[in-house]
Design a protein around this motif. Sequence first.
Motif, PDB file in Angstrom:
ATOM      1  N   GLN A   1      -2.950  -1.454  -7.741  1.00  0.00           N
ATOM      2  CA  GLN A   1      -1.507  -1.499  -7.994  1.00  0.00           C
ATOM      3  C   GLN A   1      -0.977  -0.121  -8.389  1.00  0.00           C
ATOM      4  OE1 GLN A   1       0.408  -4.027  -7.383  1.00  0.00           O
ATOM      5  NE2 GLN A   1       2.259  -3.006  -8.066  1.00  0.00           N
ATOM      6  N   ARG A   2      -1.695   0.600  -9.247  1.00  0.00           N
ATOM      7  CA  ARG A   2      -1.270   1.948  -9.638  1.00  0.00           C
ATOM      8  C   ARG A   2      -1.253   2.881  -8.424  1.00  0.00           C
ATOM      9  NH1 ARG A   2      -4.419   0.785 -14.257  1.00  0.00           N
ATOM     10  NH2 ARG A   2      -6.220   1.778 -13.291  1.00  0.00           N
ATOM     11  N   ARG A   3      -2.231   2.737  -7.552  1.00  0.00           N
ATOM     12  CA  ARG A   3      -2.286   3.581  -6.359  1.00  0.00           C
ATOM     13  C   ARG A   3      -1.112   3.295  -5.427  1.00  0.00           C
ATOM     14  NH1 ARG A   3      -7.381   4.367  -2.272  1.00  0.00           N
ATOM     15  NH2 ARG A   3      -6.360   5.879  -0.953  1.00  0.00           N
ATOM     16  N   LYS A   4      -0.787   2.012  -5.275  1.00  0.00           N
ATOM     17  CA  LYS A   4       0.354   1.643  -4.439  1.00  0.00           C
ATOM     18  C   LYS A   4       1.650   2.200  -5.010  1.00  0.00           C
ATOM     19  CE  LYS A   4      -1.298  -2.612  -2.314  1.00  0.00           C
ATOM     20  NZ  LYS A   4      -1.088  -4.066  -2.222  1.00  0.00           N
ATOM     21  N   GLN A   5       1.810   2.120  -6.331  1.00  0.00           N
ATOM     22  CA  GLN A   5       3.028   2.635  -6.953  1.00  0.00           C
ATOM     23  C   GLN A   5       3.115   4.146  -6.820  1.00  0.00           C
ATOM     24  OE1 GLN A   5       2.906   1.141 -10.927  1.00  0.00           O
ATOM     25  NE2 GLN A   5       3.745  -0.857 -10.363  1.00  0.00           N
ATOM     26  N   ARG A   6       1.988   4.819  -6.954  1.00  0.00           N
ATOM     27  CA  ARG A   6       1.964   6.270  -6.865  1.00  0.00           C
ATOM     28  C   ARG A   6       2.301   6.735  -5.439  1.00  0.00           C
ATOM     29  NH1 ARG A   6      -3.061   7.357  -8.886  1.00  0.00           N
ATOM     30  NH2 ARG A   6      -3.945   7.249  -6.819  1.00  0.00           N
ATOM     31  N   ASN A   7       1.867   6.011  -4.447  1.00  0.00           N
ATOM     32  CA  ASN A   7       2.113   6.391  -3.051  1.00  0.00           C
ATOM     33  C   ASN A   7       3.398   5.818  -2.490  1.00  0.00           C
ATOM     34  OD1 ASN A   7      -0.263   7.833  -3.003  1.00  0.00           O
ATOM     35  ND2 ASN A   7      -1.460   6.144  -2.184  1.00  0.00           N
ATOM     36  N   GLY A   8       4.061   4.958  -3.238  1.00  0.00           N
ATOM     37  CA  GLY A   8       5.302   4.370  -2.767  1.00  0.00           C
ATOM     38  C   GLY A   8       5.103   3.279  -1.744  1.00  0.00           C
ATOM     39  N   ILE A   9       3.924   2.699  -1.701  1.00  0.00           N
ATOM     40  CA  ILE A   9       3.627   1.630  -0.745  1.00  0.00           C
ATOM     41  C   ILE A   9       4.079   0.304  -1.345  1.00  0.00           C
ATOM     42  CG2 ILE A   9       1.791   0.422   0.497  1.00  0.00           C
ATOM     43  CD1 ILE A   9       0.191   3.012   0.361  1.00  0.00           C
ATOM     44  N   GLY A  10       4.595  -0.551  -0.513  1.00  0.00           N
ATOM     45  CA  GLY A  10       4.965  -1.885  -0.960  1.00  0.00           C
ATOM     46  C   GLY A  10       6.362  -1.975  -1.517  1.00  0.00           C
ATOM     47  N   GLU A  11       7.138  -0.927  -1.445  1.00  0.00           N
ATOM     48  CA  GLU A  11       8.509  -0.972  -1.926  1.00  0.00           C
ATOM     49  C   GLU A  11       9.404  -1.419  -0.778  1.00  0.00           C
ATOM     50  OE1 GLU A  11       9.499   2.782  -3.586  1.00  0.00           O
ATOM     51  OE2 GLU A  11       7.974   2.653  -5.126  1.00  0.00           O
ATOM     52  N   GLY A  12      10.283  -2.382  -1.065  1.00  0.00           N
ATOM     53  CA  GLY A  12      11.167  -3.048  -0.144  1.00  0.00           C
ATOM     54  C   GLY A  12      11.765  -2.224   0.869  1.00  0.00           C
TER      55      GLY A  12
ATOM     56  N   LYS B   1     -14.431  -7.623 -22.988  1.00  0.00           N
ATOM     57  CA  LYS B   1     -14.551  -6.985 -21.684  1.00  0.00           C
ATOM     58  C   LYS B   1     -13.565  -7.603 -20.698  1.00  0.00           C
ATOM     59  CE  LYS B   1     -19.415  -6.041 -22.308  1.00  0.00           C
ATOM     60  NZ  LYS B   1     -20.757  -6.306 -21.849  1.00  0.00           N
ATOM     61  N   THR B   2     -12.919  -6.753 -19.931  1.00  0.00           N
ATOM     62  CA  THR B   2     -12.064  -7.270 -18.862  1.00  0.00           C
ATOM     63  C   THR B   2     -12.900  -7.394 -17.592  1.00  0.00           C
ATOM     64  OG1 THR B   2     -11.388  -5.024 -18.316  1.00  0.00           O
ATOM     65  CG2 THR B   2      -9.943  -6.274 -19.774  1.00  0.00           C
ATOM     66  N   PRO B   3     -12.631  -8.413 -16.810  1.00  0.00           N
ATOM     67  CA  PRO B   3     -13.394  -8.571 -15.576  1.00  0.00           C
ATOM     68  C   PRO B   3     -13.170  -7.395 -14.630  1.00  0.00           C
ATOM     69  CG  PRO B   3     -12.150 -10.558 -16.090  1.00  0.00           C
ATOM     70  CD  PRO B   3     -11.711  -9.507 -17.044  1.00  0.00           C
ATOM     71  N   LYS B   4     -14.171  -7.086 -13.848  1.00  0.00           N
ATOM     72  CA  LYS B   4     -14.088  -5.951 -12.934  1.00  0.00           C
ATOM     73  C   LYS B   4     -13.022  -6.162 -11.869  1.00  0.00           C
ATOM     74  CE  LYS B   4     -18.831  -4.601 -13.614  1.00  0.00           C
ATOM     75  NZ  LYS B   4     -18.905  -3.274 -14.059  1.00  0.00           N
ATOM     76  N   ASP B   5     -12.778  -7.392 -11.463  1.00  0.00           N
ATOM     77  CA  ASP B   5     -11.772  -7.604 -10.437  1.00  0.00           C
ATOM     78  C   ASP B   5     -10.364  -7.318 -10.959  1.00  0.00           C
ATOM     79  OD1 ASP B   5     -11.829  -9.794 -12.081  1.00  0.00           O
ATOM     80  OD2 ASP B   5     -11.623 -11.271 -10.495  1.00  0.00           O
ATOM     81  N   VAL B   6     -10.129  -7.527 -12.262  1.00  0.00           N
ATOM     82  CA  VAL B   6      -8.836  -7.180 -12.846  1.00  0.00           C
ATOM     83  C   VAL B   6      -8.674  -5.666 -12.860  1.00  0.00           C
ATOM     84  CG1 VAL B   6      -7.450  -7.248 -14.951  1.00  0.00           C
ATOM     85  CG2 VAL B   6      -8.695  -9.281 -14.211  1.00  0.00           C
ATOM     86  N   ASN B   7      -9.733  -4.960 -13.232  1.00  0.00           N
ATOM     87  CA  ASN B   7      -9.679  -3.495 -13.214  1.00  0.00           C
ATOM     88  C   ASN B   7      -9.401  -2.980 -11.810  1.00  0.00           C
ATOM     89  OD1 ASN B   7     -10.188  -3.285 -15.937  1.00  0.00           O
ATOM     90  ND2 ASN B   7     -12.401  -3.156 -15.663  1.00  0.00           N
ATOM     91  N   PHE B   8     -10.026  -3.581 -10.818  1.00  0.00           N
ATOM     92  CA  PHE B   8      -9.821  -3.175  -9.431  1.00  0.00           C
ATOM     93  C   PHE B   8      -8.380  -3.449  -9.004  1.00  0.00           C
ATOM     94  CE2 PHE B   8      -9.858  -4.204  -4.880  1.00  0.00           C
ATOM     95  CZ  PHE B   8     -10.274  -2.979  -4.386  1.00  0.00           C
ATOM     96  N   ALA B   9      -7.856  -4.621  -9.352  1.00  0.00           N
ATOM     97  CA  ALA B   9      -6.483  -4.961  -8.974  1.00  0.00           C
ATOM     98  C   ALA B   9      -5.480  -4.016  -9.631  1.00  0.00           C
ATOM     99  CB  ALA B   9      -6.180  -6.406  -9.350  1.00  0.00           C
ATOM    100  N   MET B  10      -5.709  -3.656 -10.895  1.00  0.00           N
ATOM    101  CA  MET B  10      -4.800  -2.741 -11.590  1.00  0.00           C
ATOM    102  C   MET B  10      -4.864  -1.347 -10.965  1.00  0.00           C
ATOM    103  SD  MET B  10      -3.152  -4.502 -13.714  1.00  0.00           S
ATOM    104  CE  MET B  10      -2.379  -3.249 -14.696  1.00  0.00           C
ATOM    105  N   ALA B  11      -6.046  -0.881 -10.602  1.00  0.00           N
ATOM    106  CA  ALA B  11      -6.181   0.434  -9.966  1.00  0.00           C
ATOM    107  C   ALA B  11      -5.493   0.443  -8.603  1.00  0.00           C
ATOM    108  CB  ALA B  11      -7.653   0.797  -9.817  1.00  0.00           C
TER     109      ALA B  11
END
Length: 89
Positions: A78-89, A66-76
């Motif tokens: 990160q995917r949301r940020k990449q999808r929305n273009g947030i956090g890019e220089g 089992k992966t910890p829930k906080d890792v799942n939350f962090a990955m979700a």
Amino acid sequence: MATFKRYLMFQAMMFVFGIVGPIFLIMFFASPPDPELRWAYWWGLFITAADILIALWLTSSTGDDKTPKDVNFAMALQRRKQRNGIGEG
């Protein structure tokens, strides 16, 4: 065997934090019979049972596969940020 070792670790931790349950039971059985000490028996029994159940729950919730829930939350996040273009220089 790793699960059993993890359970023993959690059980030891629970008895360190919840030592009051076994202390109440020892107090009840070591003292002379007195109806006024019934509370020590019942509270000691409930606290000790809760310690054991919490250790079992912690063991079952932290398996090797089992992966910890906080890792799942962090990955979700990160995917949301990449999808929305947030956090890019």
